[in-house]
Structures are given as C-alpha cells and as structure tokens.
Design a protein around this motif. Structure first.
Motif, PDB file in Angstrom:
ATOM      1  N   GLY A  75       0.785  -1.225   0.000  1.00 65.03           N
ATOM      2  CA  GLY A  75       0.000   0.000   0.000  1.00 65.03           C
ATOM      3  C   GLY A  75       0.817   1.275   0.000  1.00 65.03           C
ATOM      4  N   VAL A  76       2.135   1.165   0.036  1.00 67.35           N
ATOM      5  CA  VAL A  76       3.029   2.335   0.020  1.00 67.35           C
ATOM      6  C   VAL A  76       3.592   2.495  -1.394  1.00 67.35           C
ATOM      7  N   GLY A  77       3.400   3.673  -1.978  1.00 68.98           N
ATOM      8  CA  GLY A  77       3.958   3.943  -3.294  1.00 68.98           C
ATOM      9  C   GLY A  77       5.437   4.262  -3.179  1.00 68.98           C
ATOM     10  N   VAL A  78       6.296   3.360  -3.645  1.00 69.17           N
ATOM     11  CA  VAL A  78       7.744   3.512  -3.503  1.00 69.17           C
ATOM     12  C   VAL A  78       8.354   3.817  -4.871  1.00 69.17           C
ATOM     13  N   LEU A  79       8.997   4.964  -4.955  1.00 75.21           N
ATOM     14  CA  LEU A  79       9.706   5.352  -6.174  1.00 75.21           C
ATOM     15  C   LEU A  79      11.173   4.975  -6.017  1.00 75.21           C
ATOM     16  N   ILE A  80      11.626   4.033  -6.841  1.00 74.58           N
ATOM     17  CA  ILE A  80      13.010   3.553  -6.783  1.00 74.58           C
ATOM     18  C   ILE A  80      13.815   4.310  -7.837  1.00 74.58           C
ATOM     19  N   THR A  81      14.836   5.037  -7.375  1.00 72.09           N
ATOM     20  CA  THR A  81      15.669   5.818  -8.292  1.00 72.09           C
ATOM     21  C   THR A  81      17.110   5.331  -8.225  1.00 72.09           C
ATOM     22  N   GLY A  82      17.924   5.871  -9.098  1.00 76.85           N
ATOM     23  CA  GLY A  82      19.338   5.486  -9.150  1.00 76.85           C
ATOM     24  C   GLY A  82      19.866   5.589 -10.563  1.00 76.85           C
ATOM     25  N   LYS A  83      21.194   5.515 -10.690  1.00 74.53           N
ATOM     26  CA  LYS A  83      21.805   5.602 -12.009  1.00 74.53           C
ATOM     27  C   LYS A  83      21.445   4.401 -12.865  1.00 74.53           C
ATOM     28  N   SER A  84      21.544   4.585 -14.167  1.00 72.98           N
ATOM     29  CA  SER A  84      21.244   3.510 -15.106  1.00 72.98           C
ATOM     30  C   SER A  84      22.151   2.310 -14.855  1.00 72.98           C
ATOM     31  N   GLY A  85      21.569   1.117 -14.779  1.00 74.73           N
ATOM     32  CA  GLY A  85      22.325  -0.104 -14.587  1.00 74.73           C
ATOM     33  C   GLY A  85      22.547  -0.498 -13.148  1.00 74.73           C
ATOM     34  N   VAL A  86      22.006   0.271 -12.190  1.00 73.27           N
ATOM     35  CA  VAL A  86      22.231  -0.044 -10.779  1.00 73.27           C
ATOM     36  C   VAL A  86      21.362  -1.209 -10.302  1.00 73.27           C
ATOM     37  N   GLY A  87      20.302  -1.545 -11.064  1.00 78.67           N
ATOM     38  CA  GLY A  87      19.474  -2.692 -10.701  1.00 78.67           C
ATOM     39  C   GLY A  87      18.045  -2.359 -10.305  1.00 78.67           C
ATOM     40  N   LYS A  88      17.538  -1.233 -10.779  1.00 79.70           N
ATOM     41  CA  LYS A  88      16.178  -0.819 -10.411  1.00 79.70           C
ATOM     42  C   LYS A  88      15.124  -1.779 -10.960  1.00 79.70           C
ATOM     43  N   SER A  89      15.213  -2.084 -12.233  1.00 80.55           N
ATOM     44  CA  SER A  89      14.207  -2.949 -12.862  1.00 80.55           C
ATOM     45  C   SER A  89      14.286  -4.376 -12.332  1.00 80.55           C
ATOM     46  N   GLU A  90      15.505  -4.876 -12.099  1.00 85.25           N
ATOM     47  CA  GLU A  90      15.658  -6.226 -11.552  1.00 85.25           C
ATOM     48  C   GLU A  90      15.056  -6.316 -10.150  1.00 85.25           C
ATOM     49  N   THR A  91      15.246  -5.261  -9.357  1.00 83.82           N
ATOM     50  CA  THR A  91      14.660  -5.211  -8.020  1.00 83.82           C
ATOM     51  C   THR A  91      13.140  -5.173  -8.105  1.00 83.82           C
TER      52      THR A  91
ATOM     53  N   SER B  37      -2.529   1.067 -12.388  1.00 85.89           N
ATOM     54  CA  SER B  37      -2.363   2.175 -13.333  1.00 85.89           C
ATOM     55  C   SER B  37      -1.718   3.404 -12.699  1.00 85.89           C
ATOM     56  N   ASN B  38      -1.965   3.652 -11.420  1.00 87.25           N
ATOM     57  CA  ASN B  38      -1.380   4.824 -10.778  1.00 87.25           C
ATOM     58  C   ASN B  38      -1.256   4.572  -9.282  1.00 87.25           C
ATOM     59  N   LYS B  39      -0.431   5.384  -8.618  1.00 86.88           N
ATOM     60  CA  LYS B  39      -0.227   5.225  -7.183  1.00 86.88           C
ATOM     61  C   LYS B  39       0.344   6.515  -6.605  1.00 86.88           C
ATOM     62  N   LYS B  40      -0.139   6.883  -5.423  1.00 86.64           N
ATOM     63  CA  LYS B  40       0.417   8.028  -4.709  1.00 86.64           C
ATOM     64  C   LYS B  40       1.827   7.681  -4.235  1.00 86.64           C
ATOM     65  N   ILE B  41       2.770   8.581  -4.473  1.00 86.76           N
ATOM     66  CA  ILE B  41       4.170   8.350  -4.087  1.00 86.76           C
ATOM     67  C   ILE B  41       4.369   8.813  -2.647  1.00 86.76           C
ATOM     68  N   SER B  42       4.790   7.887  -1.791  1.00 89.02           N
ATOM     69  CA  SER B  42       4.997   8.197  -0.375  1.00 89.02           C
ATOM     70  C   SER B  42       6.453   8.121   0.045  1.00 89.02           C
ATOM     71  N   LEU B  43       7.252   7.344  -0.691  1.00 84.00           N
ATOM     72  CA  LEU B  43       8.632   7.089  -0.278  1.00 84.00           C
ATOM     73  C   LEU B  43       9.527   6.981  -1.501  1.00 84.00           C
ATOM     74  N   VAL B  44      10.709   7.582  -1.419  1.00 84.06           N
ATOM     75  CA  VAL B  44      11.716   7.470  -2.479  1.00 84.06           C
ATOM     76  C   VAL B  44      12.895   6.684  -1.939  1.00 84.06           C
TER      77      VAL B  44
END
Length: 313
Positions: free
Chosen positions: A146-162, A222-229
């Motif tokens: 229920g928590v909208g988590v925005l995962i950021t980081g440089k390209s290739g760090v593993g965001k999509s795999e995570t 389809s959408n989610k409120k962002i609560s945590l980065v």
C-alpha cells in the motif's frame, strides 16, 4: 501541464451547446470557477474573466429582476475575449441578452441539467486533475504493502531487476524506466506510466517483458500516490551511511517533499527484501512506531541510569 479546451468539458460532461460555437477551442488555464453574483449587481472591478463562469438559479433569478439596459450591460461585460465558457445549470432558460453577447464575442454558452453545486464540484475536480503540474522522473514505481515507492538510481544499478523481484513477491508494478508524476495537491504526488510502456519491464540481458501477461492483472496498477523514495547507489566505502535510521532525508519533486532513503548496492545484498522492509517500517512510523527512536531513548535511559549508579548526578 495538460492543455484543456472548452470542447473537452463539453464532451466530458455531455453539455448542451447553446451559442458561441466559434469559441469552442478556447483554452482553459485555471481550475478556478467563478459564480458571478457580485458582477450581476454591476461590480466588475475584479471580474475574473479567464475563468469558467457558472450561472445558477440564484444568479439568474437576480438577473431577471434587472432593467432592460442593465441586463444588456451585465451580459456584455460578462462575455470577454478570454472567457472560456459560460455554463448555465439546472436546464434553466438562457437569457436572450446572454445569447446576443456570446455570439458577438464568440463565448460558448453551455447548459447542463445538474444542480449548480454538484456540477461545480465535478468540474473543479476534473480541471484540477487535468491542469495539475506534471513532471517525469527516471525510475521505477512499485506499490509495496500500500506504500507507493519510487526507486531511483543511475542507469544499470538494478532498479528494474529489483522491481521484478518485488513483483514476484506479490507487490504491484506501476511504472518502469519513466514515471510520470502529477501533483494533485500541495503534498500529494501521483505517479503513472507512459501509455507506450505501461506494464512493461526492461531487464538487461533478457529484454522487454510484460508483467501483466506473465504475472496477471493483480501484479500491476495504473497509478499510485508516491509516499517514499528509495535511491539505489553503488556502495562507496568512503561514505558514512545512516545505521540507525534517525536522519530523514527529503527529495523535492515539483513542490512536494517526499522522504528519501539511500540504499547502497553491493553483491550479496537482497535489495527487494531491504526495500520491502523499508516500506513496512515507513508504515509503522506513520502509525507512530519508530524503532530507531525507541532504541535511542532506551540507550539514553541506560546511560543515565549507569551514571546515577556510579554516583554522578
């Protein structure tokens, strides 16, 4: 910011076009709506002509009590070259003075059968959603407990795999690679995926996969409120990372500030589990349970007790 025109609300709310068809392509630049009651009384000094004008039973009842010259003058001043539309509610009869002025200035006059207050609320919600400030962020947005988590980081760090591992653990993907963010309120950010890449994940060495096809409709939203980065970065041995969790870092997106956690990446660390626990801990903090603060308080009490036993006051 999306562009909204008068014809968009005509179609959205199934309104009746009465006159001023030439101005149907006028732009709507603000979500504010005006009910020109004081203008009907003749005070136009602060008339917000750039807003949609809403005429209900109260405004038209007062208007019908005016003299002929006043009626004509009021409607001529109401219809300006920047007024996107004048909407009459409750299927009320349109004054002929309004029809003449609207045709002359090409101001669309629309009509609805809805009550004024209800229509005003629905129209405001629609315009605020369409005209809200927007931006795009490179990252992955996942709904975790229920928590909208925005995962950021440089390209290739593993965001999509995570994100893929999180989906396998039962959480839901909102967007990968590009997250479109809309600020609905002062502190409310809602993330969505661009239509072109919706439900898709890019895994290096594997290619593009469709999460909904592989894991089912319950694995996406389809959408989610962002609560945590959560920012992923390659482990830096020279950097001092937070070990207690007392320091709260913030990330500013548009005009809102969102809590940010930096997670160092190195072999052997299960990022999906770490992010999952971070989300649960974030929920606990919102419920008033802060493990780091409780530990600090206990440590302080233990130190003070030890000093007292040693004879220090």
């Amino acid at each position: 910011m999306s562009k909204v025109r008068t014809k968009d609300i005509l179609k959205k709310f199934n309104l009746e076009l009465i006159s001023g068809e030439e101005g149907i392509d006028r732009s709507i630049m603000t979500s504010d709506i005006s009910r020109p009651g004081i203008e009907m009384a003749g005070y136009f000094k602060y008339y917000p002509g750039e807003r949609i004008q809403l005429l209900g039973k109260t405004e038209l009842s007062f208007f019908n009590e005016l003299g002929d010259s006043e009626r004509t003058s009021r409607m001529e001043q109401l219809c300006t070259d920047i007024t996107p539309a004048i909407i009459v509610t409750r299927d009320l009869e349109i004054p002929p003075e309004l029809l003449e002025a609207s045709e002359r200035e090409s101001v669309p006059v629309l009509r609805t059968g809805m009550k004024t207050t209800r229509f005003s609320s629905r129209l405001t919600n629609f315009l605020e959603a369409k005209l809200a400030p927007t931006t795009a962020v490179h990252g992955v947005l996942v709904d975790i407990y229920g928590v909208g988590v925005l995962i950021t980081g440089k390209s290739g760090v593993g965001k999509s795999e995570t994100a893929l591992e999180l989906v396998k653990r039962g959480h839901r993907l909102v967007a990968d690679d590009c997250v479109e963010i809309r600020q609905n309120d002062q502190d409310t950010l809602v993330g969505t995926s661009p239509e072109l890449i919706e439900h898709l994940l890019e895994i290096r060495g594997l290619g593009i996969i469709n999460v909904m096809t592989l894991f089912g409709a319950g694995a996406v939203r389809s959408n989610k409120k962002i609560s945590l980065v959560i920012n992923l970065e390659i482990w830096d041995s020279k950097r001092q990372y937070d070990r207690l969790g007392l320091d709260e870092e913030k990330m500013k997106i548009i005009d809102a500030e969102i809590q940010k956690i930096t997670v160092p990446v190195r072999p052997g660390r299960n990022l999906a589990v770490i992010i999952e626990v971070a989300s649960m801990n974030f929920r606990l903090k919102r419920m008033g349970v802060n493990a780091a603060q409780q530990f600090t308080d206990r440590l302080t009490d233990a130190i003070e007790e030890g000093e007292t036993e040693d004879g220090y006051e």
